[in-house]
Write a protein that holds these residues in place. Sequence first.
Motif, short mmCIF file in Angstrom:
data_model
loop_
_atom_site.label_atom_id
_atom_site.label_comp_id
_atom_site.label_asym_id
_atom_site.label_seq_id
_atom_site.Cartn_x
_atom_site.Cartn_y
_atom_site.Cartn_z
N MET A 1 13.52 -3.57 13.05
CA MET A 1 12.74 -3.68 11.85
C MET A 1 11.58 -2.70 11.86
SD MET A 1 13.85 -5.58 9.56
CE MET A 1 12.59 -5.92 8.39
N ARG A 2 10.93 -2.54 12.98
CA ARG A 2 9.78 -1.66 13.02
C ARG A 2 10.17 -0.23 12.69
NH1 ARG A 2 6.48 -1.82 18.30
NH2 ARG A 2 6.37 -3.98 17.67
N PHE A 3 11.31 0.21 13.23
CA PHE A 3 11.77 1.57 12.94
C PHE A 3 11.99 1.76 11.45
CE2 PHE A 3 15.30 4.44 12.03
CZ PHE A 3 14.74 5.63 12.46
N ALA A 4 12.64 0.79 10.82
CA ALA A 4 12.91 0.89 9.38
C ALA A 4 11.60 0.92 8.60
CB ALA A 4 13.77 -0.28 8.93
N GLN A 5 10.67 0.09 8.98
CA GLN A 5 9.38 0.07 8.28
C GLN A 5 8.68 1.41 8.40
OE1 GLN A 5 6.68 -2.91 9.75
NE2 GLN A 5 5.01 -2.25 8.45
N TYR A 6 8.58 1.95 9.60
CA TYR A 6 7.91 3.24 9.79
C TYR A 6 8.65 4.37 9.08
CZ TYR A 6 4.82 1.19 13.29
OH TYR A 6 3.88 0.44 13.93
N TYR A 7 9.96 4.34 9.12
CA TYR A 7 10.76 5.38 8.49
C TYR A 7 10.52 5.40 6.98
CZ TYR A 7 14.79 8.29 7.33
OH TYR A 7 15.59 9.29 6.86
N ILE A 8 10.61 4.23 6.36
CA ILE A 8 10.45 4.15 4.90
C ILE A 8 9.02 4.46 4.50
CG2 ILE A 8 10.52 2.57 2.94
CD1 ILE A 8 12.91 1.22 4.39
N LEU A 9 8.05 3.88 5.19
CA LEU A 9 6.65 4.15 4.84
C LEU A 9 6.29 5.62 5.07
CD1 LEU A 9 4.83 0.98 6.19
CD2 LEU A 9 5.27 1.62 3.81
N GLY A 10 6.86 6.21 6.12
CA GLY A 10 6.60 7.63 6.37
C GLY A 10 7.14 8.52 5.27
N ARG A 11 8.31 8.17 4.75
CA ARG A 11 8.90 8.97 3.68
C ARG A 11 8.15 8.82 2.36
NH1 ARG A 11 12.02 12.67 5.83
NH2 ARG A 11 13.29 11.78 7.45
N LEU A 12 7.59 7.65 2.11
CA LEU A 12 7.02 7.37 0.80
C LEU A 12 5.49 7.33 0.78
CD1 LEU A 12 9.47 4.51 -0.20
CD2 LEU A 12 9.68 6.95 -0.62
N ARG A 13 4.86 7.66 1.89
CA ARG A 13 3.40 7.49 1.98
C ARG A 13 2.63 8.36 1.00
NH1 ARG A 13 2.95 9.48 7.64
NH2 ARG A 13 3.59 11.53 7.04
N ASN A 14 3.11 9.53 0.67
CA ASN A 14 2.38 10.42 -0.23
C ASN A 14 2.93 10.43 -1.65
OD1 ASN A 14 0.65 11.27 1.84
ND2 ASN A 14 2.16 12.74 2.56
N VAL A 15 3.72 9.43 -1.99
CA VAL A 15 4.32 9.37 -3.32
C VAL A 15 3.57 8.33 -4.15
CG1 VAL A 15 6.44 8.90 -4.59
CG2 VAL A 15 6.57 9.95 -2.33
N THR A 16 3.29 8.68 -5.40
CA THR A 16 2.65 7.74 -6.32
C THR A 16 3.72 7.16 -7.24
OG1 THR A 16 0.63 9.05 -6.30
CG2 THR A 16 0.89 7.49 -8.10
#
Length: 72
Positions: A1-16
């Motif tokens: 779960m942690r990997f998925a969370q970091y992966y998704i948040l990393g991809r979308l962190r700079n998107v509004t």
Amino acid sequence: MRFAQYYILGRLRNVTFFSLAECNAAIAAAMERMNSREMRRLGASRRQLFETVERRSCSPCLMMTTSMPNGI
């Protein structure tokens, strides 16, 4: 779960996002990308491993019907 969370948040962190539907679509796209990406050590993607190994052991969920008293 942690990997998925970091992966998704990393991809979308700079998107509004301007709507919840837009955010959900971006999360779904990131999950699809993550699941179809080949893992180095195993030489297969998460989706391939699920289809070959785990799909057989999954059983369909049984629908349970319960009668609820009126008003609840």
